[in-house]
Design a protein around this motif. Structure first.
Motif, short mmCIF file in Angstrom:
data_model
loop_
_atom_site.label_atom_id
_atom_site.label_comp_id
_atom_site.label_asym_id
_atom_site.label_seq_id
_atom_site.Cartn_x
_atom_site.Cartn_y
_atom_site.Cartn_z
N THR A 272 0.80 -1.22 0.00
CA THR A 272 0.00 0.00 0.00
C THR A 272 0.84 1.27 0.00
O THR A 272 0.35 2.32 -0.42
CB THR A 272 -0.93 0.01 1.22
OG1 THR A 272 -0.13 -0.06 2.42
CG2 THR A 272 -1.87 -1.18 1.19
N ALA A 276 2.34 0.95 -4.25
CA ALA A 276 0.94 1.28 -4.53
C ALA A 276 0.67 1.45 -6.03
O ALA A 276 -0.32 0.95 -6.56
CB ALA A 276 0.53 2.54 -3.77
N HIS A 464 -4.61 3.57 5.51
CA HIS A 464 -3.40 2.79 5.20
C HIS A 464 -2.13 3.44 5.77
O HIS A 464 -1.03 2.99 5.47
CB HIS A 464 -3.23 2.63 3.69
CG HIS A 464 -4.29 1.78 3.05
ND1 HIS A 464 -4.42 0.43 3.32
CD2 HIS A 464 -5.28 2.08 2.16
CE1 HIS A 464 -5.43 -0.07 2.62
NE2 HIS A 464 -5.97 0.91 1.92
N GLU A 535 -1.65 -1.26 -4.79
CA GLU A 535 -2.77 -0.73 -4.02
C GLU A 535 -4.00 -1.64 -4.07
O GLU A 535 -4.95 -1.42 -3.32
CB GLU A 535 -3.13 0.65 -4.55
CG GLU A 535 -3.64 0.65 -5.99
CD GLU A 535 -3.94 2.04 -6.51
OE1 GLU A 535 -3.66 3.00 -5.76
OE2 GLU A 535 -4.43 2.17 -7.65
#
Length: 763
Positions: A272, A276, A464, A535
């Motif tokens: 993340t 991402a 996140h 992501e």
């Protein structure tokens, strides 16, 4: 040339029939009867070698050598047709397979998931077994039995087929292949053959011969009837049910240990944050709503959710070697099918992205296909592993079926399945309390689980931990992070925390639950190919229901606007202004010092000093070579020192990992070749193998840790979710320096000298 008697021909036929009945038990391992072609070829080749040796009056040793030659020359088209030259001739690959299969195939077949299709030489096992039994048995029939035909000697001939029968049981599975029919047939044929061979060498007149044949016919009929009756009764009375059958594969732990690798869920934030926008792989063949499975974790220690190791009593943690055909799950209701093709670009790990529960998996690119033996598959979890790791350019095709998700109404009266999973440890009390609170007054398992899912989704917020998020969210899913999740003013986290928490809540209620990590890319109706980014990573929870399969739960909230905690700012108190003294523009005289000038005349003062020419020549002849040799070394040393200082100056979590990076750079500068885009443990194994192959492995008395041990320590520091202490950083750097010094001392002076000119920055 010796003539083969008719009685010996009958004996050879009986031996072959018994061997076929015995080796048919391998069907449960291979999944069909295709292996019988290799077994039949082994029977024919072994028998013909014994017959030819007898006809040509060859010695025992010569006949065995003839049988070995026939084994290697004729076995390729029946066992490894894809490796044959011109369809029938052996190649170097097939010759190696015929040797490897005879030696290692027995161990491989016990750790390969059924149906057995890999390694490429696995069909050599029935071929070799049938060849060996037929060669030895036929030589005994043709050379040893005619000398003195007794019941005992005839019974010795049955030892080979009997061993084949037992091996079919031990190498098979819980499900027998017509065990009663084959057993009764084997016993009847063997007993009848022994009865007819008994007294065959007795000389009698015609009347006596007729009387003897009549007695044998009556005796054979009694044996057949008795054998069938006793076999049927004994089979019903004492035959074990499938789970109680003793087979070797149930006693042997597969060699793959998932605990050798980092927990996939521990690297969730890496996707993340750092990856991402990075394209990981592309998938062709998905449909809207499909998710990609990466790993299934069912063991919790208070620090990490991880894949259960092979030593745990676990119905969901067994990874076994497999071929293109994948074993099917024991608990699943499969519906829609998918045929997907995955092309890897930026993804770098050992876990293979999969969809649903696979049935066929083909490694298509040459580099990955050459490592088919590294493939492991867990049928219960629907996840696969390539122990040597996937890399850029890898490509594979997967045929799979998806788990059918019944409605909650359909699951209202369905109990949770009894699946033995490792016990969870160090579960925070607040997690268990919240689980009971969210479950509420619900009485059925599906209602309780849906209430927990709904409670987390509606009361929590998604973050996140990115700079753009309104509220900070710390990574990790250890006990401390889950306590923080439920004790802060607002419940904030991402899929890593919510899936970990819900799985623990379900386990505390007595329901077996696992955390599944994967990817959920956005798929349009017209998207033939989907590019998966970092992501797109996600995690969810699965719980098994009796007769249905593993049902998924997604407890992560979608709301991202979490209320911020307001902290009042302290009021500033004005300070009184102080008038500054005027700036002094003049320079105090006492700050100046006098200079005395010597005006005396001296002839030597005006004479120019000159260095003798021989000094210049001598200096240049020494300094220039030294500069050529040592100036680059000095520059490289300064760059390395700067690199080391920058790494040591990082935060503790980064500095601990940087110690490993520094060590790998030192190895590369000494001439080793660390693998690219590999985990620390994979890199450690590769470097230790290189050192051993080059004969420069560090001495065990050096006091330095092995690379694998150091890699494991660094992985724990990085992924356990706890704050890394400064003392730990110092320890890791000292261990890395000791390991580098040990290998540097082992490689010799020349490589150490050359390493001073090399510099490598690990990416």
């Amino acid at each position: 040339m010796t003539r083969i008697p008719r009685s010996a021909t009958t004996d050879l036929i009986v031996l072959a029939v018994l061997s076929v009945l015995a080796i048919a038990g391998y069907e449960t391992s291979f999944g069909d009867l295709d292996f019988l072609l290799a077994a039949a070829a082994g029977l024919v080749i072994g028998t013909l070698a014994a017959v030819v040796g007898t006809l040509l009056r060859l010695g025992v040793l010569t006949t065995v050598l003839l049988g070995l030659a026939a084994y290697f020359v004729l076995g390729t088209p029946f066992t490894m047709p894809d490796s044959a030259l011109f369809l029938v001739l052996p190649s170097l690959t097939s010759l190696a397979g015929l040797a490897l299969g005879a030696v290692y195939g027995w161990a491989d077949i016990l750790t390969i998931g059924t149906p057995v299709e890999a390694p490429y030489y696995i069909a050599v096992v029935p071929y070799f077994a049938a060849w060996a039994v037929s060669l030895v048995g036929s030589m005994l029939v043709l050379r040893w039995l005619p000398r003195r035909r007794t019941v005992l000697r005839s019974a010795v001939i049955l030892v080979g087929p009997l061993l084949l029968f037992i091996s079919g049981i031990l190498l098979g599975t819980d499900e027998a292949f017509f065990a009663g029919v084959r057993g009764v047939a084997f016993a009847v044929i063997a007993l009848v053959w022994l009865a007819w061979r008994r007294g065959a060498d007795v000389e009698t007149d015609e009347a006596g011969a007729k009387k003897l044949r009549a007695q044998k016919l009556r005796g054979s009929a009694v044996v057949v009837v008795g054998g069938v009756a006793n076999g049927a009764l004994a089979g019903l009375a004492v035959a074990p049910v499938a789970p109680d059958r003793f087979v070797l594969r149930d006693e042997i732990v597969p060699p793959f240990d998932p605990l050798e690798f980092s927990s996939p869920l521990a690297g969730f934030r890496n996707y993340t944050k750092d990856l991402a926008e990075e394209p990981l792989f592309t998938v062709t063949g998905l449909e809207p709503g499909d998710t990609i499975r990466l790993a299934s974790m069912n063991s919790y220690t208070g620090r990490l959710w991880n894949v259960a190791g092979p030593g745990d009593a676990d119905a969901d943690g067994g990874y076994a070697i497999t071929g293109p055909t994948l074993p099917q799950p024991s608990l699943a209701t499969l519906g829609r099918t998918r045929s997907v093709e995955i092309d890897v670009s930026g993804y770098d790990d050992v876990w293979l992205p999969t969809v649903g529960y696979g049935s066929q998996l083909e490694l298509e690119d040459d580099e990955t296909a050459a490592r088919t033996g590294d493939l492991r598959y867990n049928a219960a979890a629907g996840t696969a592993v390539l122990t040597s790791g996937l890399g850029e350019g890898a490509r594979y095709r997967l045929d799979a079926a998806l788990q059918t998700e019944p409605s909650d109404d359909a699951l209202a009266d369905v109990p949770v399945a009894t699946v033995e999973l490792p016990a969870v440890e160090n579960v925070p009390d607040v997690v268990a309390a919240k689980g009971e609170e969210y479950a509420g007054e619900a009485t059925t398992p599906i209602e309780q689980l849906r209430n927990i899912e709904r409670g987390l989704k509606t009361n929590g917020f998604l973050s996140h931990g990115l700079a753009s998020d309104s509220v900070a969210s710390r990574a990790g899913h250890g006990a401390d992070r889950l306590i923080e999740l439920f004790t802060r003013t607002s419940m904030v986290g991402d899929e890593e925390q919510y899936a970990a928490a819900m799985a623990l809540m379900a386990r505390q209620l007595g329901y077996p639950a696992r955390v599944v990590m994967g990817f959920a890319p956005e798929i349009g109706e017209d998207d033939a190919t989907v590019e998966v980014l970092g992501e797109d990573v996600t995690a969810w929870v699965e719980v098994p229901f009796e007769g249905v399969g593993w049902v998924s739960f997604h407890p992560t909230p979608e709301e991202i606007d979490a209320p911020q905690e307001q902290t009042p700012k302290p009021k500033s108190e004005p300070q009184p202004q102080v008038r500054q003294p005027p700036r002094a523009e003049a320079v105090e005289d006492d700050l100046l010092s006098t200079v005395e000038i010597d005006d005396t005349d001296d002839e030597d003062k005006d004479r120019e000093f000159r260095i003798p020419g021989w000094v210049w020549v001598a200096t240049a002849s020494i300094a220039i070579p030294l500069a050529i040799v040592f100036l680059p070394m000095l520059v490289v040393a300064l760059v390395k020192a700067r690199r080391r200082r920058r790494r040591r100056a990082e935060a503790n979590e980064v500095a601990a990992a940087a110690a490993w990076d520094e060590l790998i750079d030192r190895y590369a500068e000494l001439g080793f070749e660390p693998p690219q885009r590999s985990s620390r443990l994979q890199t450690a194994y590769a470097l230790e193998r290189q050192a051993a192959d080059q004969g420069v492995a560090p001495d065990g008395d050096s006091g330095a840790l092995a690379l694998t041990a150091l890699a494991a320590s660094v992985d724990r520091d990085v992924f356990d979710g706890e704050q890394v202490a400064s003392e730990t950083v110092v320890t890791r750097w000292n261990e890395a320096d000791a390991a580098a010094a040990a290998v540097s001392a082992a490689v010799g002076r020349t490589r150490r000298f050359v390493a001073r000119y090399r510099i490598r920055r690990r990416r």
